[in-house]
Motif scaffolding. Structure first.
Motif, mmCIF file in Angstrom:
data_model
loop_
_atom_site.group_PDB
_atom_site.id
_atom_site.type_symbol
_atom_site.label_atom_id
_atom_site.label_comp_id
_atom_site.label_asym_id
_atom_site.label_seq_id
_atom_site.Cartn_x
_atom_site.Cartn_y
_atom_site.Cartn_z
ATOM 1 N N THR A 120 52.607 -23.801 -40.850
ATOM 2 C CA THR A 120 52.937 -23.111 -39.332
ATOM 3 C C THR A 120 52.197 -24.199 -38.559
ATOM 4 O O THR A 120 52.615 -24.458 -37.444
ATOM 5 N N ARG A 171 53.664 -27.231 -37.818
ATOM 6 C CA ARG A 171 55.008 -27.151 -37.009
ATOM 7 C C ARG A 171 54.723 -26.868 -35.656
ATOM 8 O O ARG A 171 55.284 -27.575 -34.840
ATOM 9 N N LEU A 172 53.524 -26.354 -35.275
ATOM 10 C CA LEU A 172 53.137 -25.895 -33.896
ATOM 11 C C LEU A 172 52.103 -26.571 -33.113
ATOM 12 O O LEU A 172 51.880 -26.341 -31.977
ATOM 13 N N ASN A 216 44.301 -14.537 -32.189
ATOM 14 C CA ASN A 216 45.299 -14.637 -33.166
ATOM 15 C C ASN A 216 44.987 -13.414 -34.098
ATOM 16 O O ASN A 216 44.050 -12.915 -34.380
ATOM 17 N N GLN A 235 42.623 -23.153 -31.546
ATOM 18 C CA GLN A 235 43.314 -22.303 -32.416
ATOM 19 C C GLN A 235 43.261 -22.120 -33.817
ATOM 20 O O GLN A 235 43.120 -23.068 -34.378
ATOM 21 N N THR A 236 43.056 -20.912 -34.128
ATOM 22 C CA THR A 236 42.746 -20.469 -35.292
ATOM 23 C C THR A 236 43.899 -20.044 -36.080
ATOM 24 O O THR A 236 44.571 -18.777 -35.976
ATOM 25 N N TRP A 237 44.274 -20.578 -37.269
ATOM 26 C CA TRP A 237 45.552 -20.106 -38.017
ATOM 27 C C TRP A 237 45.005 -19.284 -39.176
ATOM 28 O O TRP A 237 44.343 -19.951 -40.393
ATOM 29 N N LEU A 238 44.885 -18.116 -39.052
ATOM 30 C CA LEU A 238 44.471 -17.276 -39.973
ATOM 31 C C LEU A 238 45.302 -17.048 -41.248
ATOM 32 O O LEU A 238 46.573 -17.222 -41.043
ATOM 33 N N LYS A 291 49.230 -18.609 -48.003
ATOM 34 C CA LYS A 291 49.833 -18.247 -46.948
ATOM 35 C C LYS A 291 50.351 -19.626 -46.297
ATOM 36 O O LYS A 291 50.488 -20.827 -46.379
ATOM 37 N N ASN A 292 51.289 -19.382 -45.244
ATOM 38 C CA ASN A 292 52.113 -20.445 -44.742
ATOM 39 C C ASN A 292 51.233 -20.980 -43.397
ATOM 40 O O ASN A 292 51.801 -21.794 -42.364
ATOM 41 N N SER A 293 49.851 -20.656 -43.241
ATOM 42 C CA SER A 293 49.321 -21.066 -42.088
ATOM 43 C C SER A 293 49.103 -22.624 -41.812
ATOM 44 O O SER A 293 49.157 -23.203 -40.567
ATOM 45 N N LYS A 326 55.144 -24.794 -29.347
ATOM 46 C CA LYS A 326 54.327 -25.794 -29.209
ATOM 47 C C LYS A 326 53.684 -26.060 -27.754
ATOM 48 O O LYS A 326 52.446 -25.951 -27.527
ATOM 49 N N ARG A 336 51.161 -13.175 -36.167
ATOM 50 C CA ARG A 336 51.873 -13.883 -37.199
ATOM 51 C C ARG A 336 51.849 -12.949 -38.509
ATOM 52 O O ARG A 336 52.230 -13.281 -39.684
ATOM 53 N N LYS A 359 43.317 -20.831 -44.800
ATOM 54 C CA LYS A 359 43.928 -20.290 -45.850
ATOM 55 C C LYS A 359 44.395 -21.401 -46.622
ATOM 56 O O LYS A 359 44.884 -22.491 -46.028
#
Lengths: 110, 127, 100
Positions: C17, C20-21, B126, C97-100, C12-14, B115, B18, C7
């Motif tokens: 996103t 969304r996902l 990640n 799932q880790t959104w960094l 940030k857009n974490s 998704k 990302r 975040k």
């Protein structure tokens, strides 16, 4: 560590891989090979040159499986097989040939 | 690696990218990790989301910022049998990028399919 | 599946996103600067309130406290959990799932 090639002292890592890719010249391969009791012939050079081109294009030293496949594609199946490549480079076409070619140790190599 | 990976457990790894390529070390490090997993013949899938899609922009030239042009490595992935490369369409669209702007063959998928991809993977990394 | 976000949604857009996902019914845990997304009456709070994907939202108490926040400032449908609760969530979910 360093190796002596044509009166120049070139830096290597602890496993003998050149620290600076730009230090490479043909005699580097010859000196390294001699230290490992190999006399480089045309067949060796073909693989060494192949690896250098591969690195130029992809910026990595290929794992042995990937190298074998790529050699088969470019030079034919009679050269792109483990037996042929190990006969040329007994310590492993990934490790040994990459070292002679002045490349880093292949990614994924233990 | 000189030996083939011993027959072990093969898991479905998903690498989620990302971040843009040159502002941090993440993108390059992710590639290294992916190559290692691929060398050990794991089931590797790559996903590019958000600024991660910039990693695949073609014609990157790092000569003048004195870093390695690791964008060339993406082209080597096929040789490592890493062929499942997915890019989220919404991320591309937001950034004005098209399939033509990318350096490698990828599959462009919707958010909805992304998704599903995330849900279906077994281990997620990640970057 | 558990999703964590660390975040601030304004940095940030974490968060965006993840919204969304993440698959419907996912658990979403806000930690570190991610806890700022839990505050009510912001430009993103409506998204959490409407919650079209039926997510279950959690926020880590220690990170809230550290930032001078408490339940009075939060969106009502967010559950405050302790480190113990964090561990429990991790165990309960097969994947994170880790959104960094």
């Amino acid at each position: 560590m360093t190796i002596e090639v044509n009166g120049k002292s070139l830096e290597t890592d602890e496993e003998g891989y050149l620290s600076n890719l730009n230090d490479w010249e043909k005699d580097v391969a010859s000196v390294m090979a001699e230290a490992e009791d190999i006399t480089l012939g045309d067949d060796h050079w073909e693989i060494i040159n192949f690896l250098r081109e591969y690195y130029e294009e992809y910026q990595i030293a290929p794992a042995v499986r990937v190298l074998t496949k790529a050699v088969a594609k470019k030079l034919g199946k009679d050269k792109g097989n483990s037996k042929y490549l190990y006969e040329l480079f007994p310590y492993g076409p990934g490790k040994q040939a990459c070292k002679f070619a002045g490349l880093p140790k292949p990614t994924g190599c233990v | 690696m000189e030996e083939q990976a011993e027959s072990g457990i093969v898991k479905k790894f998903l690498y989620v990218n990302r971040r843009a390529p040159h502002g941090s070390i993440y993108a390059h490090e992710a590639l290294e990790v992916v190559l290692i997993a691929a060398a050990f013949e794991q089931d590797v899938t790559l996903a590019f989301i958000d600024d991660g899609v910039y990693q695949l922009k073609k014609n990157q030239d790092t000569a003048d910022i004195n870093t390695k042009n690791f964008s060339k490595i993406y082209s080597a992935l096929e040789g490592y049998d890493v062929e499942k490369i997915f890019v989220e369409k919404e991320s591309l669209d937001e950034r004005g990028l098209k399939e033509d702007d990318l350096s490698v063959d990828v599959e462009i998928i919707s958010s909805n399919d992304m998704k599903k991809l995330i849900t279906a993977s077994e281990v997620i990394f990640n970057f | 599946m558990l999703h964590t976000i660390n975040k601030s949604p304004y940095e940030k857009n974490s968060f965006e996103t993840c919204m969304r996902l993440a698959a419907a019914e996912s658990s979403i845990l806000l930690i570190e600067d991610g806890v700022y997304a839990a505050i009510d009456n912001t430009k993103i709070s409506e998204l959490i309130k409407e919650n079209p994907s039926n997510f279950k939202f959690y926020v880590l108490e220690a990170d809230l406290k550290a930032r001078g926040l408490d339940k009075n400032s939060l969106i009502p449908n967010i559950e405050i959990i302790s480190y113990k609760g964090f561990v429990k969530l991790t165990v309960e979910n097969e994947k994170t799932q880790t959104w960094l």
